[in-house]
Design an enzyme around this catalytic site. Structure first.
Site, mmCIF file in Angstrom:
data_model
loop_
_atom_site.group_PDB
_atom_site.id
_atom_site.type_symbol
_atom_site.label_atom_id
_atom_site.label_comp_id
_atom_site.label_asym_id
_atom_site.label_seq_id
_atom_site.Cartn_x
_atom_site.Cartn_y
_atom_site.Cartn_z
ATOM 1 N N GLY A 51 0.833 -1.198 0.000
ATOM 2 C CA GLY A 51 0.000 0.000 0.000
ATOM 3 C C GLY A 51 0.861 1.239 0.000
ATOM 4 O O GLY A 51 2.034 1.187 0.387
ATOM 5 N N CYS A 78 5.265 -6.084 1.697
ATOM 6 C CA CYS A 78 5.625 -4.668 1.740
ATOM 7 C C CYS A 78 4.892 -3.953 2.886
ATOM 8 O O CYS A 78 5.208 -4.187 4.040
ATOM 9 C CB CYS A 78 5.357 -4.027 0.378
ATOM 10 N N TYR A 79 3.882 -3.139 2.583
ATOM 11 C CA TYR A 79 3.108 -2.507 3.660
ATOM 12 C C TYR A 79 2.585 -3.564 4.624
ATOM 13 O O TYR A 79 2.552 -3.358 5.835
ATOM 14 C CB TYR A 79 1.926 -1.728 3.070
ATOM 15 N N HIS A 167 7.986 -7.328 -3.689
ATOM 16 C CA HIS A 167 6.710 -7.748 -4.280
ATOM 17 C C HIS A 167 6.841 -9.057 -5.060
ATOM 18 O O HIS A 167 7.316 -9.049 -6.190
ATOM 19 C CB HIS A 167 6.182 -6.647 -5.202
ATOM 20 N N GLU A 169 4.500 -10.672 -6.371
ATOM 21 C CA GLU A 169 3.426 -10.795 -7.355
ATOM 22 C C GLU A 169 3.758 -10.195 -8.716
ATOM 23 O O GLU A 169 3.071 -10.464 -9.691
ATOM 24 C CB GLU A 169 2.136 -10.163 -6.803
ATOM 25 N N SER A 222 -23.831 -7.354 -26.244
ATOM 26 C CA SER A 222 -23.247 -6.217 -26.955
ATOM 27 C C SER A 222 -22.350 -6.700 -28.085
ATOM 28 O O SER A 222 -21.940 -5.919 -28.932
ATOM 29 C CB SER A 222 -22.420 -5.386 -25.975
ATOM 30 N N ASP A 226 -17.446 -9.998 -22.577
ATOM 31 C CA ASP A 226 -18.076 -10.222 -21.271
ATOM 32 C C ASP A 226 -19.540 -10.633 -21.386
ATOM 33 O O ASP A 226 -19.976 -11.616 -20.789
ATOM 34 C CB ASP A 226 -17.958 -8.975 -20.391
ATOM 35 N N LYS A 367 -10.609 -10.370 -16.232
ATOM 36 C CA LYS A 367 -10.810 -10.423 -17.684
ATOM 37 C C LYS A 367 -10.164 -11.651 -18.340
ATOM 38 O O LYS A 367 -10.779 -12.321 -19.161
ATOM 39 C CB LYS A 367 -10.226 -9.150 -18.313
#
Ligand code: XMP
Length: 511
Positions: A51, A78-79, A167, A169, A222, A226, A367
């Site tokens: 963060g 981290c944070y 990090h 990730e 549409s 999605d 997504k």
């Protein structure tokens, strides 16, 4: 399942993505999720994200102390590490040791996230922090150190509590996934069995339960990924009790309506009602040149048309929406109120007056997971990998006044762009590639004739999320082919220019 508490890092979603890639279900929640809610969620492990705040700053986010009483493994990133230290009696040193970028961490003990390494291993990691832990809380020891951070990785001596200053990730920590895997599989003892096939079965069950034996669902299609995936999933769950509605608003791309009909009606036998509202939209758009005005008109008309069309669907009690996980994550925002650059009208935000209950079968997915799900449901590759297309369609790609004639020009030019980009094998590499029609005429010469015709812009960008973008370095021969095809085949366009602006300061669309 794993619980991720979000302290506002730009990387929090990446943590969730990595965890899910490892086949482990996880959810992101607000940082101060109360003890009762944590108990209810019953996580097998908790990850505290990074963060932007300093844990020493007044009002900076805290987690419920229950996190360390829940009896499950905790990994602070981290944070998250600094907060662990702060809450459990360590000391934080503010600001003096800012570190950004690559660093090398020496593994001291092969435990927790480092279980797959050996003491003495040098691991490349990505640092991005202002504060650092100065004194570890009682019971903690360093399991990794870097030149700048004596506690680059820490662990409690007896409890499964870990902290990483860097990090794991991000891709710049190449072995980050191995660290998360070790924490998840060894400490949290999860199995990594969360797959899309499993998700489909579960989702189908949930939809059937929510909708009941008789309930009918309306779904706005549409033509994008999605809504298509949501529709197929619902169709699998409730079959003909699903009614899809596709609105032809007159600002669609070439063949779009036919493609949607062919796919859903002919191939999947999904009940589909197409509403031809072209005239209605175009008459409302007549004479309008302001981009925001165009968006408002299209948004408003869409709702009206959709509402009318759904009135004809007998006994519909539910409305399906392709809401994705990033739209529902509750998280802290450290940013001030943001300015509206463009008001995006999507098929979302539908009529409250319709009194329909929402069905949102994708609200737990990212997504890229939606694409995997689409493939699993048999959606053809060209739909699964489709480039984004704005809700207001070609109306915001015809700069200035929108009318049949100008729409026809941009539609034909755009079809050529699509064909050539696909043909060149660039469709995937490029985030979006399309044609824009300018309200500018210029002089040209064709044969021996002077022409005075429209200018078309070719816009092609690379991007990860559409938030920032760079112009795509399309090879000259392909640019040449697109340009010559447009000027030869689309009567009314005599000049093609290539947009070489990045976002920011430009945006992807021209309006
Ligand atoms: P901009 O032009 O803001 O576009 O850089 C970022 C992404 O959003 C899409 N876009 C829209 N999508 N309604 C939408 O549904 C809109 O009004 C709209 N405006 C832009 C754009 O195509 C790009 O992917």
């Amino acid at each position: 399942k794993i619980l991720i508490l979000d302290f506002g890092s730009q990387y929090t979603q990446l943590i969730a993505r990595r965890v899910r890639e490892l086949g482990v279900y996880c959810e992101i929640h607000r940082p101060d999720l109360p003890a009762d809610d944590i108990r209810k969620y019953a996580p097998r492990g908790i990850i505290l994200s990074g963060g932007p705040a300093s844990v020493e700053a007044p009002g900076s986010p805290r987690c419920d102390p229950y996190v360390f009483e829940a009896g499950v493994p905790v990994l602070g990133i981290c944070y998250g590490l600094q907060l662990t230290a702060k809450l459990l009696g360590g000391r934080i040193d503010r600001g003096a040791h800012r570190e950004f970028g690559s660093a090398s961490v020496e593994v001291l003990t092969a435990r927790g996230p480092f279980a797959e390494f050996r003491p003495g291993d040098q691991v490349q990691v990505w640092m991005s922090h202002g504060d650092r832990v100065d004194v570890l809380p009682p019971g903690f020891e360093a399991i990794g150190r870097s030149g700048n951070s004596p506690f680059a990785a820490a662990a409690h001596a007896t409890k499964p509590w870990y902290g990483l200053q860097f990090h794991p990730e991000v891709v710049h920590t190449p072995q980050g996934k191995a660290m998360l895997r070790a924490f998840l599989f060894n400490d949290c003892k999860v199995t990594g069995s969360w797959t899309m096939k499993g998700f489909i079965d579960e989702a189908v069950e949930i939809i059937r339960k929510q909708v009941g034996e008789e309930g009918r669902v309306i779904c706005g299609l549409s033509g994008g990924v999605d809504s298509s995936v949501a529709a197929l999933l619902l169709h699998r769950a409730i079959g003909p009790r699903l009614q899809c509605i596709f609105v032809d608003n007159g600002v669609l791309r070439q063949n779009e309506r036919a493609q949607v009909e062919a796919l859903f009606v002919d191939r999947f036998h999904v009940p589909l009602k197409t509403v031809d509202a072209r005239e209605r939209f175009l008459s409302k758009l007549a004479g309008v040149t302001d981009p925001e005005q165009k968006r408002k008109i299209i948004g408003r008309e869409f709702i009206a048309v959709f509402e009318e069309a759904s009135r004809d669907v007998q006994d519909a009690g539910f409305l399906a929406q392709g809401t994705l996980y990033p739209d529902v994550i509750e998280s802290v925002s450290w940013k001030g109120p943001s300015v509206t650059i463009k008001s995006h009208h999507n098929v979302g935000g539908l009529p409250e007056t319709m009194k329909l209950k929402l069905v949102e079968p994708l609200r737990e997915l990212f997504k890229d997971e939606v694409r995997v799900l689409g493939r699993e449901l048999g959606l053809p590759e060209e739909m699964v990998g489709r480039q984004p297309f704005p809700g207001p369609g070609l109306a915001i790609r015809v700069l200035g006044e929108v009318n049949e004639k100008r729409l026809d020009l941009v539609r034909r030019a755009d079809a050529i762009v699509q064909e050539e980009i696909l043909q060149a094998g660039l469709y995937r590499e490029v985030w979006q590639a399309f044609a824009v029609l300018l309200p500018v005429q210029s002089v040209g010469v064709m044969g021996d004739e002077r022409t005075y015709e429209s200018t078309c812009v070719l816009r092609a960008v690379t991007s990860v999320d559409g938030m920032t973008a760079d112009w795509a370095r399309i090879p000259y021969p392909i640019l040449e082919k697109i340009s010559s095809r447009i000027t030869n085949e689309v009567r009314g366009i005599n000049r093609v220019v290539y947009d070489i602006s990045s976002k920011p300061p430009a945006t992807i669309e021209w309006e």
